[in-house]
Scaffold this motif. Structure first.
Motif, mmCIF file in Angstrom:
data_model
loop_
_atom_site.group_PDB
_atom_site.id
_atom_site.type_symbol
_atom_site.label_atom_id
_atom_site.label_comp_id
_atom_site.label_asym_id
_atom_site.label_seq_id
_atom_site.Cartn_x
_atom_site.Cartn_y
_atom_site.Cartn_z
ATOM 1 N N GLN A 37 8.601 -0.465 -5.926
ATOM 2 C CA GLN A 37 7.352 0.258 -5.790
ATOM 3 C C GLN A 37 6.688 -0.044 -4.463
ATOM 4 O OE1 GLN A 37 4.313 -0.923 -8.715
ATOM 5 N NE2 GLN A 37 4.494 1.128 -9.559
ATOM 6 N N LEU A 38 5.956 0.921 -3.936
ATOM 7 C CA LEU A 38 5.079 0.723 -2.786
ATOM 8 C C LEU A 38 3.665 0.702 -3.328
ATOM 9 C CD1 LEU A 38 4.490 0.551 0.238
ATOM 10 C CD2 LEU A 38 4.470 3.054 0.270
ATOM 11 N N GLN A 39 2.916 -0.379 -3.044
ATOM 12 C CA GLN A 39 1.542 -0.511 -3.516
ATOM 13 C C GLN A 39 0.593 -0.597 -2.333
ATOM 14 O OE1 GLN A 39 1.473 -3.997 -6.055
ATOM 15 N NE2 GLN A 39 1.935 -2.734 -7.832
ATOM 16 N N GLY A 49 6.849 4.720 -7.155
ATOM 17 C CA GLY A 49 8.175 4.134 -7.077
ATOM 18 C C GLY A 49 9.067 4.590 -8.206
ATOM 19 N N ALA A 74 -1.249 -3.918 1.493
ATOM 20 C CA ALA A 74 -0.119 -3.054 1.158
ATOM 21 C C ALA A 74 1.124 -3.923 1.021
ATOM 22 C CB ALA A 74 0.089 -2.002 2.234
ATOM 23 N N SER A 75 1.995 -3.549 0.094
ATOM 24 C CA SER A 75 3.227 -4.310 -0.078
ATOM 25 C C SER A 75 4.287 -3.473 -0.768
ATOM 26 C CB SER A 75 2.978 -5.588 -0.895
ATOM 27 O OG SER A 75 2.646 -5.276 -2.225
ATOM 28 N N ARG A 76 5.526 -3.896 -0.576
ATOM 29 C CA ARG A 76 6.654 -3.370 -1.340
ATOM 30 C C ARG A 76 6.903 -4.365 -2.458
ATOM 31 N NH1 ARG A 76 9.281 0.907 -0.254
ATOM 32 N NH2 ARG A 76 9.116 1.787 1.797
ATOM 33 N N ARG A 129 7.202 -9.611 -3.630
ATOM 34 C CA ARG A 129 6.484 -8.682 -2.758
ATOM 35 C C ARG A 129 6.785 -8.977 -1.303
ATOM 36 N NH1 ARG A 129 1.970 -6.398 -5.530
ATOM 37 N NH2 ARG A 129 1.640 -7.403 -7.530
ATOM 38 N N GLY A 131 4.958 -7.786 2.446
ATOM 39 C CA GLY A 131 3.846 -7.094 3.076
ATOM 40 C C GLY A 131 2.671 -8.036 3.218
#
Length: 147
Positions: A37-39, A49, A74-76, A129, A131
């Motif tokens: 997911q991208l958050q 995601g 922001a993070s993956r 995570r 990012g």
């Protein structure tokens, strides 16, 4: 505003109860899930995601999206873990309440997600995570099967 505060309080109570509960209280794991997911968060948060559900020797591709409150950055995210109380694959899809905590700084980061839907399906996921993000809050998450 009152609805958001109420949802956040409910989610916090759910996390408190879930975090103190051992997964064995949900019975044996009935499946496993992986989510990528991208958050993005700045007070409000959003995520998009997909991933896979492994249930009864079958693998299903899933889509994951959500909106919520809490966090910044922001993070993956890659999340893996167990699914509990799933007896019928159709019960997996739908809206979940998600409580999250975690952090990311560069390629170092981790956290935990607890998700629960109205059909009683529960997921406990360990996250990694990448990012720059501090995450603490609650979300509504919509999970479906990829078409």
């Amino acid at each position: 505003m009152i609805a958001r505060v109420s949802a956040f309080v409910f989610a916090c109570l759910f996390v408190s109860a879930s975090a103190s509960a051992q997964p064995r209280q949900f019975g044996p794991a009935t499946g496993t899930v992986t989510i990528n997911q991208l958050q993005v968060a700045f007070v409000g948060s959003g995520a998009i995601g997909g991933g896979t559900l492994r249930f009864k020797k079958h693998t299903y591709e899933i889509t994951v999206g959500g909106l919520g409150i809490g966090g910044i950055g922001a993070s993956r995210l890659t999340a893996t873990g167990s699914v509990y109380r799933l007896t019928n694959v159709e019960d997996f899809t739908g809206a979940y309440v998600q409580v999250r905590e975690g952090w990311a700084l560069g390629d170092q980061g981790r956290g935990t997600l607890w998700l629960r839907n109205a059909k009683g399906v529960v997921m406990r996921l360990a996250t990694k995570r990448r990012g720059l993000q501090l995450s603490l809050g609650a979300d509504g998450v919509l999970i479906g099967f990829k078409q």
